[in-house]
Motif scaffolding. Structure first.
Motif, PDB file in Angstrom:
ATOM      1  N   VAL A 151       0.967  -7.656  -3.382  1.00  0.00           N
ATOM      2  CA  VAL A 151       1.290  -6.672  -2.495  1.00  0.00           C
ATOM      3  C   VAL A 151       0.464  -6.932  -1.155  1.00  0.00           C
ATOM      4  CG1 VAL A 151       1.285  -4.160  -1.792  1.00  0.00           C
ATOM      5  CG2 VAL A 151       2.192  -4.923  -3.998  1.00  0.00           C
ATOM      6  N   ALA A 154       6.909  -6.800  -1.076  1.00  0.00           N
ATOM      7  CA  ALA A 154       5.870  -5.901  -1.551  1.00  0.00           C
ATOM      8  C   ALA A 154       6.645  -4.680  -2.220  1.00  0.00           C
ATOM      9  CB  ALA A 154       5.205  -5.321  -0.262  1.00  0.00           C
ATOM     10  N   ASP A 158       7.278  -5.564  -5.823  1.00  0.00           N
ATOM     11  CA  ASP A 158       5.873  -5.935  -6.596  1.00  0.00           C
ATOM     12  C   ASP A 158       5.578  -4.276  -6.858  1.00  0.00           C
ATOM     13  OD1 ASP A 158       5.448  -8.512  -6.575  1.00  0.00           O
ATOM     14  OD2 ASP A 158       4.172  -8.574  -4.897  1.00  0.00           O
ATOM     15  N   MET A 159       5.728  -3.439  -6.071  1.00  0.00           N
ATOM     16  CA  MET A 159       5.466  -2.039  -6.502  1.00  0.00           C
ATOM     17  C   MET A 159       6.059  -1.562  -7.551  1.00  0.00           C
ATOM     18  SD  MET A 159       2.994  -1.141  -4.584  1.00  0.00           S
ATOM     19  CE  MET A 159       2.901   0.313  -5.562  1.00  0.00           C
ATOM     20  N   GLU A 164       1.975   2.833  -3.016  1.00  0.00           N
ATOM     21  CA  GLU A 164       3.454   2.893  -2.938  1.00  0.00           C
ATOM     22  C   GLU A 164       3.700   3.612  -1.448  1.00  0.00           C
ATOM     23  OE1 GLU A 164       7.638   2.934  -5.564  1.00  0.00           O
ATOM     24  OE2 GLU A 164       5.613   4.332  -5.930  1.00  0.00           O
ATOM     25  N   VAL A 202       2.889   1.401   1.606  1.00  0.00           N
ATOM     26  CA  VAL A 202       3.855   0.208   1.647  1.00  0.00           C
ATOM     27  C   VAL A 202       5.342   1.050   2.385  1.00  0.00           C
ATOM     28  CG1 VAL A 202       5.403  -1.499   0.162  1.00  0.00           C
ATOM     29  CG2 VAL A 202       2.900  -1.193  -0.096  1.00  0.00           C
ATOM     30  N   ASP A 257      -5.385  -0.499  -1.389  1.00  0.00           N
ATOM     31  CA  ASP A 257      -5.483  -1.234  -2.276  1.00  0.00           C
ATOM     32  C   ASP A 257      -6.926  -1.426  -2.746  1.00  0.00           C
ATOM     33  OD1 ASP A 257      -5.001  -4.013  -3.821  1.00  0.00           O
ATOM     34  OD2 ASP A 257      -6.610  -4.746  -2.421  1.00  0.00           O
TER      35      ASP A 257
END
Length: 280
Positions: free
Chosen positions: A198, A210, A213-214, A247, A250, A262
């Motif tokens: 991410v 990204a 990926d979440m 999340e 993002v 992160d």
């Protein structure tokens, strides 16, 4: 009468004996059940697997993106060191003049080159062991592809490419760990790989990647929770909320916030992993 009775008794006994030999004599001995291989205990992971994991972790840590303010501060510091180095050599013990290692952008590429060499040595000692333990050919080929990309990235001082290859290589390690007896669910290591992916995507401006990926992280965490029923609730809840915070960052398309969230997620995930390892 006595002789007849005795003869009758003997006849009955012989008849019973003949029936018994016919019935029981035809039964073959029962074979022992084959051992259930699925119940056999797995061996502990090879030492080289832990070493490779640690080396890839260190390589990524050297290269991971920083929030803008921290990156500017580090760049300014690196610029100051470059200026001092250009003014002349430093004096070491005994009055001898010593040179600092060459760096670019605050990164000691000579040291990273040595780290990459060490990583390849570790994989050389590990490869045949994971193959013997049943590693899938596509996983072996995949990690080799990423590891073989590391030297080229170092030679051209490609920070983002080197970071991406290091994380991609680490993404194969959970598959290898599942071949052995480990207390920490491999899905937790997969979560770390995805979180870093991410970060890599956000740093490269790939917000759509990204987002994907979440989604994978959410699904993976739901699966991991099934294996963490006995884990401390405070730790699992922290990781759960950290994934939600990441999340949200993002979704806001805020690069620096993603990096901060992160960092928090990885620290709490590490705390959970250490707790599980301590229970072995």
């Amino acid at each position: 009468m006595g002789m007849r009775r005795l003869g009758l008794i003997l006849a009955v006994v012989m008849l019973i004996a003949s029936i018994g030999s016919g019935v029981f004599g035809c039964r073959s001995p029962q074979s022992k059940p084959l051992p259930d291989r699925s119940q056999e205990e797995k061996e502990p992971p090879p030492r080289e697997l832990q070493q490779l994991q640690t080396s890839l972790e260190r390589l990524y840590e050297e290269l991971k993106p920083k929030p803008a303010a921290l990156a500017d501060e580090k760049q300014a510091k690196a610029g100051g060191e470059e200026t001092r180095r250009s003014e002349g050599e430093e004096t070491g013990e005994g009055g001898q003049r010593m040179e600092r290692p060459e760096t670019a952008g605050g990164i000691d590429w000579s040291r990273l080159h040595r780290q990459v060499e060490r990583i390849h040595m570790q994989w050389s000692g590990l490869e045949h062991k994971v193959i013997q333990s049943g590693a899938r050919p596509e996983d072996v080929a995949g990690i080799e592809r990423e590891l073989n990309d590391l030297p080229a990235r170092v030679s051209v001082e490609d920070r983002s490419g080197l970071r991406l290859a290091a994380n991609n290589a680490a993404g194969y390690l959970p598959d290898f760990l599942e071949l052995y007896a480990v207390r920490v669910p491999a899905d937790l290591l997969r979560l770390r790989y995805l979180a870093r992916d991410v970060v890599n995507r956000v740093d490269g401006g790939d917000w759509a990647g990204a987002d994907q990926d979440m989604v994978k992280m959410r699904e993976l965490w739901s699966r991991a929770l099934l294996q963490l029923k006995d884990a401390p609730r405070t730790l699992t809840e922290s990781v759960h909320f950290d994934i939600g915070d990441l999340e949200e960052a993002v979704n806001k398309r805020d690069r620096d916030l993603v990096l901060i969230k992160d960092e928090i997620f990885e620290k709490n995930l590490d705390s959970l992993v250490r707790r599980l390892e301590a229970e072995i």
